[in-house]
Design a protein around this motif. Structure first.
Motif, PDB file in Angstrom:
ATOM      1  N   ALA A 435     -84.874 -70.016  -3.598  1.00  0.00           N
ATOM      2  CA  ALA A 435     -85.807 -68.998  -4.061  1.00  0.00           C
ATOM      3  C   ALA A 435     -85.608 -67.532  -3.708  1.00  0.00           C
ATOM      4  CB  ALA A 435     -87.112 -69.290  -3.336  1.00  0.00           C
ATOM      5  N   TRP A 436     -86.071 -66.689  -4.482  1.00  0.00           N
ATOM      6  CA  TRP A 436     -85.972 -65.192  -4.036  1.00  0.00           C
ATOM      7  C   TRP A 436     -86.826 -64.335  -4.836  1.00  0.00           C
ATOM      8  CZ3 TRP A 436     -81.779 -67.750  -6.842  1.00  0.00           C
ATOM      9  CH2 TRP A 436     -81.650 -67.378  -8.249  1.00  0.00           C
ATOM     10  N   LEU A 437     -87.002 -63.046  -4.542  1.00  0.00           N
ATOM     11  CA  LEU A 437     -87.663 -62.158  -5.291  1.00  0.00           C
ATOM     12  C   LEU A 437     -87.050 -61.236  -6.098  1.00  0.00           C
ATOM     13  CD1 LEU A 437     -90.969 -61.922  -5.548  1.00  0.00           C
ATOM     14  CD2 LEU A 437     -90.530 -60.578  -3.659  1.00  0.00           C
ATOM     15  N   ASN A 438     -87.175 -60.976  -7.287  1.00  0.00           N
ATOM     16  CA  ASN A 438     -86.458 -59.937  -8.125  1.00  0.00           C
ATOM     17  C   ASN A 438     -87.145 -58.611  -7.808  1.00  0.00           C
ATOM     18  OD1 ASN A 438     -84.503 -61.717  -9.141  1.00  0.00           O
ATOM     19  ND2 ASN A 438     -85.891 -62.681 -10.717  1.00  0.00           N
ATOM     20  N   ARG A 439     -86.365 -57.368  -8.099  1.00  0.00           N
ATOM     21  CA  ARG A 439     -85.053 -57.117  -8.290  1.00  0.00           C
ATOM     22  C   ARG A 439     -84.196 -57.522  -6.914  1.00  0.00           C
ATOM     23  NH1 ARG A 439     -83.132 -51.307 -10.686  1.00  0.00           N
ATOM     24  NH2 ARG A 439     -83.201 -51.103  -8.485  1.00  0.00           N
ATOM     25  N   VAL A 440     -82.955 -57.525  -7.319  1.00  0.00           N
ATOM     26  CA  VAL A 440     -82.190 -57.972  -6.207  1.00  0.00           C
ATOM     27  C   VAL A 440     -82.276 -56.804  -4.872  1.00  0.00           C
ATOM     28  CG1 VAL A 440     -80.261 -56.581  -6.948  1.00  0.00           C
ATOM     29  CG2 VAL A 440     -79.820 -58.568  -5.575  1.00  0.00           C
ATOM     30  N   ALA A 444     -90.277 -55.915  -1.493  1.00  0.00           N
ATOM     31  CA  ALA A 444     -91.208 -56.472  -1.369  1.00  0.00           C
ATOM     32  C   ALA A 444     -91.160 -58.173  -0.926  1.00  0.00           C
ATOM     33  CB  ALA A 444     -91.941 -56.582  -2.718  1.00  0.00           C
ATOM     34  N   THR A 445     -92.076 -58.552  -0.588  1.00  0.00           N
ATOM     35  CA  THR A 445     -92.196 -59.923  -0.444  1.00  0.00           C
ATOM     36  C   THR A 445     -93.384 -60.686  -1.140  1.00  0.00           C
ATOM     37  OG1 THR A 445     -93.553 -59.893   1.662  1.00  0.00           O
ATOM     38  CG2 THR A 445     -91.289 -59.749   2.032  1.00  0.00           C
ATOM     39  N   SER A 446     -93.338 -62.161  -1.048  1.00  0.00           N
ATOM     40  CA  SER A 446     -94.397 -62.750  -1.640  1.00  0.00           C
ATOM     41  C   SER A 446     -94.371 -64.275  -1.221  1.00  0.00           C
ATOM     42  CB  SER A 446     -94.163 -62.913  -3.243  1.00  0.00           C
ATOM     43  OG  SER A 446     -95.311 -63.443  -3.880  1.00  0.00           O
ATOM     44  N   SER A 447     -95.661 -64.924  -1.220  1.00  0.00           N
ATOM     45  CA  SER A 447     -95.846 -66.160  -0.720  1.00  0.00           C
ATOM     46  C   SER A 447     -95.427 -67.432  -1.666  1.00  0.00           C
ATOM     47  CB  SER A 447     -96.972 -66.294  -0.159  1.00  0.00           C
ATOM     48  OG  SER A 447     -97.320 -65.641   1.077  1.00  0.00           O
ATOM     49  N   ASN A 459     -81.983 -68.477   5.442  1.00  0.00           N
ATOM     50  CA  ASN A 459     -81.719 -67.186   4.705  1.00  0.00           C
ATOM     51  C   ASN A 459     -80.479 -67.318   4.468  1.00  0.00           C
ATOM     52  OD1 ASN A 459     -81.039 -64.602   4.483  1.00  0.00           O
ATOM     53  ND2 ASN A 459     -83.027 -64.020   5.109  1.00  0.00           N
ATOM     54  N   SER A 460     -79.777 -67.078   3.251  1.00  0.00           N
ATOM     55  CA  SER A 460     -78.586 -67.457   2.944  1.00  0.00           C
ATOM     56  C   SER A 460     -77.700 -66.038   3.202  1.00  0.00           C
ATOM     57  CB  SER A 460     -78.568 -67.445   1.222  1.00  0.00           C
ATOM     58  OG  SER A 460     -79.000 -66.290   0.477  1.00  0.00           O
ATOM     59  N   ILE A 461     -78.323 -65.112   3.443  1.00  0.00           N
ATOM     60  CA  ILE A 461     -77.811 -63.582   3.686  1.00  0.00           C
ATOM     61  C   ILE A 461     -77.357 -63.838   5.049  1.00  0.00           C
ATOM     62  CG2 ILE A 461     -77.546 -61.408   3.406  1.00  0.00           C
ATOM     63  CD1 ILE A 461     -77.330 -63.154   0.894  1.00  0.00           C
ATOM     64  N   THR A 462     -78.547 -63.747   6.051  1.00  0.00           N
ATOM     65  CA  THR A 462     -78.437 -63.820   7.569  1.00  0.00           C
ATOM     66  C   THR A 462     -77.949 -65.113   8.131  1.00  0.00           C
ATOM     67  OG1 THR A 462     -80.791 -64.271   8.059  1.00  0.00           O
ATOM     68  CG2 THR A 462     -80.096 -61.894   7.431  1.00  0.00           C
ATOM     69  N   GLY A 463     -78.048 -66.143   7.590  1.00  0.00           N
ATOM     70  CA  GLY A 463     -77.743 -67.438   8.031  1.00  0.00           C
ATOM     71  C   GLY A 463     -79.057 -68.058   9.094  1.00  0.00           C
ATOM     72  N   ASN A 464     -80.009 -67.046   9.304  1.00  0.00           N
ATOM     73  CA  ASN A 464     -81.173 -67.584  10.093  1.00  0.00           C
ATOM     74  C   ASN A 464     -81.873 -68.745   9.756  1.00  0.00           C
ATOM     75  OD1 ASN A 464     -80.379 -65.430  11.963  1.00  0.00           O
ATOM     76  ND2 ASN A 464     -82.043 -64.176  11.122  1.00  0.00           N
ATOM     77  N   GLU A 465     -82.271 -69.884  10.431  1.00  0.00           N
ATOM     78  CA  GLU A 465     -82.911 -70.963   9.917  1.00  0.00           C
ATOM     79  C   GLU A 465     -84.066 -71.134  10.736  1.00  0.00           C
ATOM     80  OE1 GLU A 465     -80.769 -74.504   9.179  1.00  0.00           O
ATOM     81  OE2 GLU A 465     -78.779 -73.588   9.397  1.00  0.00           O
ATOM     82  N   PHE A 466     -85.098 -71.801  10.171  1.00  0.00           N
ATOM     83  CA  PHE A 466     -86.313 -72.201  10.945  1.00  0.00           C
ATOM     84  C   PHE A 466     -87.148 -72.951  10.243  1.00  0.00           C
ATOM     85  CE2 PHE A 466     -87.150 -68.676   7.743  1.00  0.00           C
ATOM     86  CZ  PHE A 466     -87.983 -68.628   7.181  1.00  0.00           C
ATOM     87  N   GLY A 485     -88.255 -62.586  -0.079  1.00  0.00           N
ATOM     88  CA  GLY A 485     -88.210 -61.791  -0.397  1.00  0.00           C
ATOM     89  C   GLY A 485     -86.810 -61.540  -1.134  1.00  0.00           C
ATOM     90  N   ALA A 486     -85.977 -60.637  -1.134  1.00  0.00           N
ATOM     91  CA  ALA A 486     -84.942 -60.109  -1.885  1.00  0.00           C
ATOM     92  C   ALA A 486     -83.863 -61.187  -1.164  1.00  0.00           C
ATOM     93  CB  ALA A 486     -84.440 -58.844  -1.857  1.00  0.00           C
ATOM     94  N   ASP A 487     -83.720 -61.475   0.012  1.00  0.00           N
ATOM     95  CA  ASP A 487     -82.804 -62.440   0.410  1.00  0.00           C
ATOM     96  C   ASP A 487     -83.076 -63.853   0.028  1.00  0.00           C
ATOM     97  OD1 ASP A 487     -81.424 -60.355   1.808  1.00  0.00           O
ATOM     98  OD2 ASP A 487     -81.781 -61.262   3.593  1.00  0.00           O
ATOM     99  N   PRO A 488     -82.224 -64.385  -0.818  1.00  0.00           N
ATOM    100  CA  PRO A 488     -82.355 -65.694  -1.495  1.00  0.00           C
ATOM    101  C   PRO A 488     -82.518 -66.982  -0.254  1.00  0.00           C
ATOM    102  CG  PRO A 488     -80.478 -64.772  -2.454  1.00  0.00           C
ATOM    103  CD  PRO A 488     -80.835 -63.872  -1.275  1.00  0.00           C
ATOM    104  N   LEU A 489     -83.709 -67.815  -0.329  1.00  0.00           N
ATOM    105  CA  LEU A 489     -83.736 -68.876   0.722  1.00  0.00           C
ATOM    106  C   LEU A 489     -83.413 -70.098   0.229  1.00  0.00           C
ATOM    107  CD1 LEU A 489     -87.360 -67.789   1.949  1.00  0.00           C
ATOM    108  CD2 LEU A 489     -85.116 -67.088   2.903  1.00  0.00           C
TER     109      LEU A 489
END
Length: 495
Positions: A435-440, A444-447, A459-466, A485-489
């Motif tokens: 899941a991600w939010l466009n544009r790249v 912004a963020t959304s639920s 988080n595919s970019i930071t590697g953080n997991e929860f 948000g913009a970082d794909p999850l």
């Protein structure tokens, strides 16, 4: 562990991959190259590398779609070779030249294979055993209508067919007239962006051969070389040259709008096996209103063109990617983070579009006068891995065991700019949402609400997991809520 597939090809049949230690069988509809390896006794034995999976099997998995582009040699003499292997790519696209192999016309023909053997070296078992898409991209000056950029002359199509037959024979792995190591290459792409129409007054845009205004001739060329390729190796695949299909002449660009239909109007659809196009996010407004990369929508549009001609062809992308520097030009600036986000988005969309291969252009920064640093590693004397390289490895690991299921609707996501793709993973026994939010480059963020009691979110970019559990949003209702948000999850739900 590297995903390398080394079974004998059977076109149109299911391919079996076997690891006797764990009894895992993997099948694919794609032809796969066969690679011999030297045993201690000096005989050639087939070896296949697969993920180590105990008691979890998905026999319908094929070759992962993940590929990269290289130029020049792909052997271990290249400073990029170790990065190629470490990337976990399954596919490699390489440009080769008919002009280099046959610079002068002789009878019988004499071919110099040195450059091509170096370019296709990564198909060898001892050089990585990758599945290769070989792009034939230059014709000798004696065989073209106009020096450098014209299509092949009708009188020289037979010469081209003879060359293609000899080339495919050299890379069929049958032990006769083989390249060193008997590597197998099955995918032969007929030129790069053949829909181009070169304006010779523009020195920055001179493709090796321009077929754009010669769709009829391109169809005749395919008709001539197709029987020669199949005679040399029935499992070989003739691949339509990756069309740009953007930056069109009708809008002041360099590519001919009607090239694909011109080829199909002349019956060219009977003489290629795989459709192929290029997709760069700079052109997303032509394909989508959700401000995404546009690859998925472009694939669907091209597939619809084929269907209108009664054609059902596998489809691949031999160029897609983004840069990490702020070079002027594209509507979206580059950064390491934006480039890495596109790695996730483009390969995810490639799977959603049912593409068999997606090639990231390219493994390393090309340098020189080219302004965009689009590589996953730098071109320094000792290349440096970028964030996008690490994310590429992670995407391969996350998606290689999955099947695409569906794309969530706007009603389900609650936001027309949110993109969510659902995958089924029988190997790891999970449902995976990307899941991600466009544009790249959005801030912004959304639920997003997903039916699940709990999920692991990465988080595919930071590697953080929860972990997220039902009730974290204050309501226990059989759903979890994730902020996107913009970082794909990667959102992983156990089955």
């Amino acid at each position: 562990m590297k995903h390398t597939n080394n079974t004998h090809p059977k076109i149109g049949l299911t391919l079996l991959f076997c690891v006797a230690m764990i009894g895992v069988f993997i099948s694919s509809s794609l032809p796969v190259q066969s690679q011999p390896t030297e045993s201690t006794g000096g005989t050639a034995d087939a070896i296949t590398y697969l993920p180590l999976v105990q008691n979890r099997v998905d026999g319908s998995l094929g070759i992962p779609i993940f590929g990269l582009q290289m130029y020049g040699t792909t052997s271990d003499s290249s400073k990029y070779h170790s990065y190629l292997l470490e990337s976990d790519a399954s596919w490699l696209r390489v440009e080769i030249s008919w002009a280099t192999a046959e610079p002068t016309q002789e009878s019988p023909p004499v071919y110099n294979w040195t450059s091509i053997d170096n370019g296709l070296a990564a198909a060898r078992a001892d050089m990585g055993g990758l599945n290769i898409v070989a792009t034939i991209n230059r014709a000798p000056s004696w065989a073209v209508v106009e020096e450098e950029t014209g299509p092949v002359k009708p009188d020289n199509l037979e010469d081209f067919a003879n060359f293609m037959g000899a080339l495919v024979e050299r890379y069929d792995g049958d032990g006769t007239d083989d390249a060193p190591g008997s590597p197998v290459v099955l995918y032969w792409e007929m030129y790069n962006e053949p829909d181009s129409n070169t304006d010779k007054s523009d020195p920055d845009f001179l493709p090796p051969v321009s077929w754009g205004d010669y769709g009829e001739e391109y169809a005749y060329m395919l008709e001539e070389i197709y029987p020669a390729v199949k005679a040399a190796n029935p499992a070989a695949q003739v691949v339509f040259g990756g069309i740009a299909y953007d930056f069109l002449k009708s809008n002041g660009g360099k590519f001919v709008d009607s090239f694909l239909t011109d080829v199909l109007d002349e019956g060219g659809g009977d003489y290629f096996d795989v459709m192929n196009f290029h997709s760069y996010p700079a052109f997303y407004p032509r394909w989508t209103t959700n401000q995404g990369s546009g690859l998925l929508q472009k694939a669907n549009a091209i597939r619809n063109v084929l269907v209108s001609y009664g054609l059902d062809k596998p489809m691949i992308v031999t160029e897609t990617g983004w840069h990490d520097n702020n070079a002027s030009g594209p509507i979206i600036p580059g950064s390491q983070q934006i480039q890495a986000r596109y790695v996730v988005e483009l390969f995810t969309q490639g799977m959603a579009a049912d593409l068999d291969i997606v090639i990231w252009w390219l493994l390393y920064d090309i340098g020189g006068s080219y302004p965009y640093d689009a590589g996953l590693v730098t071109n320094a004397d000792t290349p440096v891995e970028k964030l996008a390289f690490q994310v590429y490895q992670d995407v391969v690991g996350e998606l290689s065991t999955t099947h695409f299921e569906r794309t969530l609707s706007n009603t389900e996501t609650g936001n027309s700019l949110m993109e969510v793709h659902q995958f089924n993973d029988n190997v790891l026994e999970r449902t995976l949402y990307v899941a991600w939010l466009n544009r790249v480059d959005t801030t912004a963020t959304s639920s997003l609400r997903i039916p699940a009691s709990s999920a692991n979110v990465k988080n595919s970019i930071t590697g953080n997991e929860f972990m997220v559990s039902d009730g974290n949003d204050g309501v226990i209702d059989g759903h979890i809520t994730v902020t996107v948000g913009a970082d794909p999850l990667f959102i992983e739900v156990e089955k």
